[in-house]
Write an enzyme that holds these catalytic residues in place. Sequence first.
Site, PDB file in Angstrom:
ATOM      1  N   ASP A 110       2.296  33.915  -5.576  1.00  0.00           N
ATOM      2  CA  ASP A 110       3.400  33.227  -6.233  1.00  0.00           C
ATOM      3  C   ASP A 110       3.007  31.813  -6.634  1.00  0.00           C
ATOM      4  O   ASP A 110       1.961  31.295  -6.232  1.00  0.00           O
ATOM      5  CB  ASP A 110       4.609  33.158  -5.292  1.00  0.00           C
ATOM      6  CG  ASP A 110       5.183  34.520  -4.977  1.00  0.00           C
ATOM      7  OD1 ASP A 110       5.093  35.413  -5.830  1.00  0.00           O
ATOM      8  OD2 ASP A 110       5.730  34.684  -3.865  1.00  0.00           O
ATOM      9  N   ARG A 159      -0.971  39.278  -6.185  1.00  0.00           N
ATOM     10  CA  ARG A 159      -0.300  38.450  -7.181  1.00  0.00           C
ATOM     11  C   ARG A 159       0.394  37.304  -6.447  1.00  0.00           C
ATOM     12  O   ARG A 159       1.568  37.395  -6.103  1.00  0.00           O
ATOM     13  CB  ARG A 159       0.705  39.274  -7.986  1.00  0.00           C
ATOM     14  CG  ARG A 159       0.033  40.322  -8.867  1.00  0.00           C
ATOM     15  CD  ARG A 159       1.041  41.138  -9.647  1.00  0.00           C
ATOM     16  NE  ARG A 159       1.817  42.010  -8.777  1.00  0.00           N
ATOM     17  CZ  ARG A 159       2.734  42.873  -9.211  1.00  0.00           C
ATOM     18  NH1 ARG A 159       3.006  42.951 -10.494  1.00  0.00           N
ATOM     19  NH2 ARG A 159       3.392  43.624  -8.360  1.00  0.00           N
ATOM     20  N   ARG A 187       5.529  35.009   3.761  1.00  0.00           N
ATOM     21  CA  ARG A 187       6.341  33.787   3.811  1.00  0.00           C
ATOM     22  C   ARG A 187       7.622  33.996   4.618  1.00  0.00           C
ATOM     23  O   ARG A 187       8.083  33.088   5.318  1.00  0.00           O
ATOM     24  CB  ARG A 187       6.662  33.314   2.402  1.00  0.00           C
ATOM     25  CG  ARG A 187       5.453  32.754   1.660  1.00  0.00           C
ATOM     26  CD  ARG A 187       5.749  32.498   0.192  1.00  0.00           C
ATOM     27  NE  ARG A 187       6.868  31.570   0.015  1.00  0.00           N
ATOM     28  CZ  ARG A 187       7.452  31.351  -1.150  1.00  0.00           C
ATOM     29  NH1 ARG A 187       7.038  31.995  -2.248  1.00  0.00           N
ATOM     30  NH2 ARG A 187       8.453  30.484  -1.243  1.00  0.00           N
TER      31      ARG A 187
END
Length: 249
Positions: A52, A50, A198
């Site tokens: 972002d 999923r 990230r």
Amino acid sequence: MTVLLTIQYDGTDYSGWQRQSNTPHTVQEVLENALERRLGAFRVITAAGRTDAGVHALAMPCAFVCDNLRIPLDRLPLALNSLLPPDIRVMSARRVGDGFCPIIDATSKTYRYEIDNSPCSDVFARRYAWQIRRELDTAAMRQAAAHFVGTHDFMAFCASGGSAATSVRTIFEINLRETANRVSISVTGSGFLYNMVRIIAGTLADVGLGKLPQERIPAILLSRDRKKAGQTAPANGLTMVGVVYPNVL
């Protein structure tokens, strides 16, 4: 019939992959609308991850079930692409076994994070790379990256809002490559927590900028404290590269 699609998308103009009732214009929503127009009834599509808002995908696997597929599989990508915007493309379609799950059946996933490290930012890289003008110490970044390899509790590298049952993950490999003012960080693992890649990329950047000593990474992992890790790198530099299914692909 269960069908596995592999899709590419530029996530710049989307609110992430997952369809959300309070967030319009997601990749899943656009793809499902195209599927409904072409196929009629099908069961909700499930993706391997999923991503972002702003994150891209080079090869995102996603599967759906259709009891009456009216289009030959080899023509399905073309049929869907004719309805999709140019920043989403179906690259392939194939039949897989009933019960196949893009998340559970994956044995590894690879993400790539791009940093534009030129003193004058590349205008054509701004959508796909984090622009850092100060020179990075890539040798220190490589040393820091090595600490992440293996099985660890990555709670310190997970943003709030995640729903994973456990924060333990295995990183199989991290490669850091430099080419013409570009630093590319490739991370392959068993799976990833919310914003984990990230945060790893942001932490490595902090090491490269001299803000964080590379030898502190093991202690940060053990702390399980998000505040001790580095910054969260911007979404635009992240791309899902691919997912491995040994028994399928």
